[in-house]
Motif scaffolding. Structure first.
Motif, mmCIF file in Angstrom:
data_model
loop_
_atom_site.group_PDB
_atom_site.id
_atom_site.type_symbol
_atom_site.label_atom_id
_atom_site.label_comp_id
_atom_site.label_asym_id
_atom_site.label_seq_id
_atom_site.Cartn_x
_atom_site.Cartn_y
_atom_site.Cartn_z
ATOM 1 N N PRO A 53 44.560 39.543 73.963
ATOM 2 C CA PRO A 53 44.821 40.353 72.762
ATOM 3 C C PRO A 53 43.822 40.019 71.662
ATOM 4 N N GLU A 54 43.476 41.046 70.902
ATOM 5 C CA GLU A 54 42.559 40.863 69.777
ATOM 6 C C GLU A 54 43.295 40.151 68.658
ATOM 7 N N VAL A 55 42.664 39.147 68.101
ATOM 8 C CA VAL A 55 43.256 38.396 66.990
ATOM 9 C C VAL A 55 42.733 38.994 65.700
ATOM 10 N N VAL A 56 43.646 39.432 64.880
ATOM 11 C CA VAL A 56 43.280 40.011 63.598
ATOM 12 C C VAL A 56 43.779 39.079 62.508
ATOM 13 N N THR A 57 42.869 38.647 61.674
ATOM 14 C CA THR A 57 43.232 37.768 60.570
ATOM 15 C C THR A 57 43.612 38.617 59.370
ATOM 16 N N ALA A 58 44.765 38.343 58.830
ATOM 17 C CA ALA A 58 45.217 39.080 57.652
ATOM 18 C C ALA A 58 44.345 38.714 56.465
ATOM 19 N N PRO A 59 44.107 39.675 55.569
ATOM 20 C CA PRO A 59 43.334 39.339 54.375
ATOM 21 C C PRO A 59 44.082 38.312 53.543
ATOM 22 N N PRO A 60 43.346 37.498 52.791
ATOM 23 C CA PRO A 60 44.027 36.487 51.980
ATOM 24 C C PRO A 60 44.944 37.135 50.954
ATOM 25 N N ALA A 61 46.032 36.470 50.682
ATOM 26 C CA ALA A 61 46.962 36.979 49.669
ATOM 27 C C ALA A 61 46.249 37.052 48.326
ATOM 28 N N SER A 62 46.599 38.060 47.564
ATOM 29 C CA SER A 62 45.931 38.194 46.270
ATOM 30 C C SER A 62 46.269 36.993 45.406
ATOM 31 N N THR A 63 45.285 36.533 44.703
ATOM 32 C CA THR A 63 45.488 35.361 43.865
ATOM 33 C C THR A 63 45.819 35.795 42.452
ATOM 34 N N THR A 64 46.439 34.913 41.743
ATOM 35 C CA THR A 64 46.711 35.154 40.339
ATOM 36 C C THR A 64 45.382 35.111 39.600
ATOM 37 N N PRO A 65 45.135 36.049 38.693
ATOM 38 C CA PRO A 65 43.856 36.048 37.993
ATOM 39 C C PRO A 65 43.560 34.735 37.297
ATOM 40 N N VAL A 66 44.588 34.099 36.767
ATOM 41 C CA VAL A 66 44.372 32.857 36.027
ATOM 42 C C VAL A 66 45.620 31.989 36.141
ATOM 43 N N LYS A 78 54.394 33.796 28.289
ATOM 44 C CA LYS A 78 53.789 35.000 28.855
ATOM 45 C C LYS A 78 52.290 34.977 28.569
ATOM 46 N N VAL A 79 51.504 35.313 29.587
ATOM 47 C CA VAL A 79 50.057 35.405 29.450
ATOM 48 C C VAL A 79 49.648 36.805 29.858
ATOM 49 N N PHE A 80 48.919 37.486 28.958
ATOM 50 C CA PHE A 80 48.472 38.857 29.197
ATOM 51 C C PHE A 80 47.000 38.845 29.593
ATOM 52 N N VAL A 81 46.675 39.557 30.674
ATOM 53 C CA VAL A 81 45.292 39.669 31.139
ATOM 54 C C VAL A 81 45.018 41.148 31.407
ATOM 55 N N ASP A 82 43.996 41.713 30.749
ATOM 56 C CA ASP A 82 43.657 43.113 30.995
ATOM 57 C C ASP A 82 42.966 43.238 32.345
ATOM 58 N N ALA A 83 42.956 44.450 32.902
ATOM 59 C CA ALA A 83 42.437 44.694 34.251
ATOM 60 C C ALA A 83 40.971 44.308 34.393
ATOM 61 N N THR A 84 40.151 44.594 33.407
ATOM 62 C CA THR A 84 38.723 44.260 33.488
ATOM 63 C C THR A 84 38.526 42.749 33.496
ATOM 64 N N SER A 85 39.205 42.046 32.600
ATOM 65 C CA SER A 85 39.085 40.584 32.548
ATOM 66 C C SER A 85 39.588 39.948 33.829
ATOM 67 N N ALA A 86 40.629 40.519 34.440
ATOM 68 C CA ALA A 86 41.190 39.960 35.666
ATOM 69 C C ALA A 86 40.133 39.858 36.766
ATOM 70 N N MET A 87 39.206 40.812 36.807
ATOM 71 C CA MET A 87 38.137 40.777 37.817
ATOM 72 C C MET A 87 37.260 39.541 37.644
ATOM 73 N N TYR A 88 36.981 39.169 36.407
ATOM 74 C CA TYR A 88 36.109 38.025 36.116
ATOM 75 C C TYR A 88 36.854 36.688 36.127
ATOM 76 N N LEU A 89 38.172 36.748 36.006
ATOM 77 C CA LEU A 89 38.973 35.527 35.934
ATOM 78 C C LEU A 89 39.632 35.159 37.262
ATOM 79 N N ASN A 90 39.429 35.935 38.288
ATOM 80 C CA ASN A 90 40.120 35.744 39.554
ATOM 81 C C ASN A 90 39.990 34.305 40.060
ATOM 82 N N GLY A 91 41.114 33.592 40.098
ATOM 83 C CA GLY A 91 41.124 32.205 40.554
ATOM 84 C C GLY A 91 40.802 31.180 39.480
ATOM 85 N N CYS A 92 40.671 31.610 38.244
ATOM 86 C CA CYS A 92 40.302 30.708 37.147
ATOM 87 C C CYS A 92 41.486 29.808 36.763
ATOM 88 N N LYS A 93 41.177 28.549 36.465
ATOM 89 C CA LYS A 93 42.191 27.602 35.997
ATOM 90 C C LYS A 93 41.843 27.204 34.569
#
Length: 126
Positions: free
Chosen positions: A8-21, A80-95
């Motif tokens: 059988p072909e092994v298909v790896t699931a895409p990584p779970a989406s990460t929190t932007p920050v 609560k932390v607010f992150v706009d959609a554009t910033s989320a692209m640049y902050l993906n995985g940021c600590k």
């Protein structure tokens, strides 16, 4: 008669989406401490990326009274932390951490998407 074995072909699931920050415990505590001195008490903290600086982008942090329509609202304890959609692209995985040393104290961004920073460390490029 030979029988072919089908592997059988092994298909790896895409990584779970990460929190932007994410925020460390020290950063959460410091934000709450600063927020408690504000009048009126803000609804949360906005973390974003804005154009500027030597390398093209800078981090921004400010208090907000409400989230925007396109914001991702993250919760860290009761903060609560607010992150706009554009910033989320640049902050993906940021600590975000809060550090105090003999030389300085402040919020430190550890962003895995950053390709380079300027000499003073206040701006970055991706």
């Amino acid at each position: 008669m030979s029988t072919a074995t089908v592997t059988p072909e092994v298909v790896t699931a895409p990584p779970a989406s990460t929190t932007p920050v994410t925020l460390t415990d020290a950063a959460i505590a410091k934000v709450k401490e600063i927020m408690s001195t504000q009048d009126p008490l803000p609804a949360g903290l906005r973390i974003g990326v804005v154009g500027g600086g030597c390398s093209g982008f800078q981090y921004s942090m400010s208090f907000e009274n409400q989230s925007g329509m396109m914001d991702k609202v993250l919760r860290f304890e009761d903060l609560k932390v607010f992150v706009d959609a554009t910033s989320a692209m640049y902050l993906n995985g940021c600590k975000v951490d809060y550090v105090e040393t003999l030389e300085a104290a402040g919020f430190k961004f550890e962003n895995p998407t950053v390709k380079s920073t300027c000499g003073c460390g206040s701006s970055f490029s991706v």
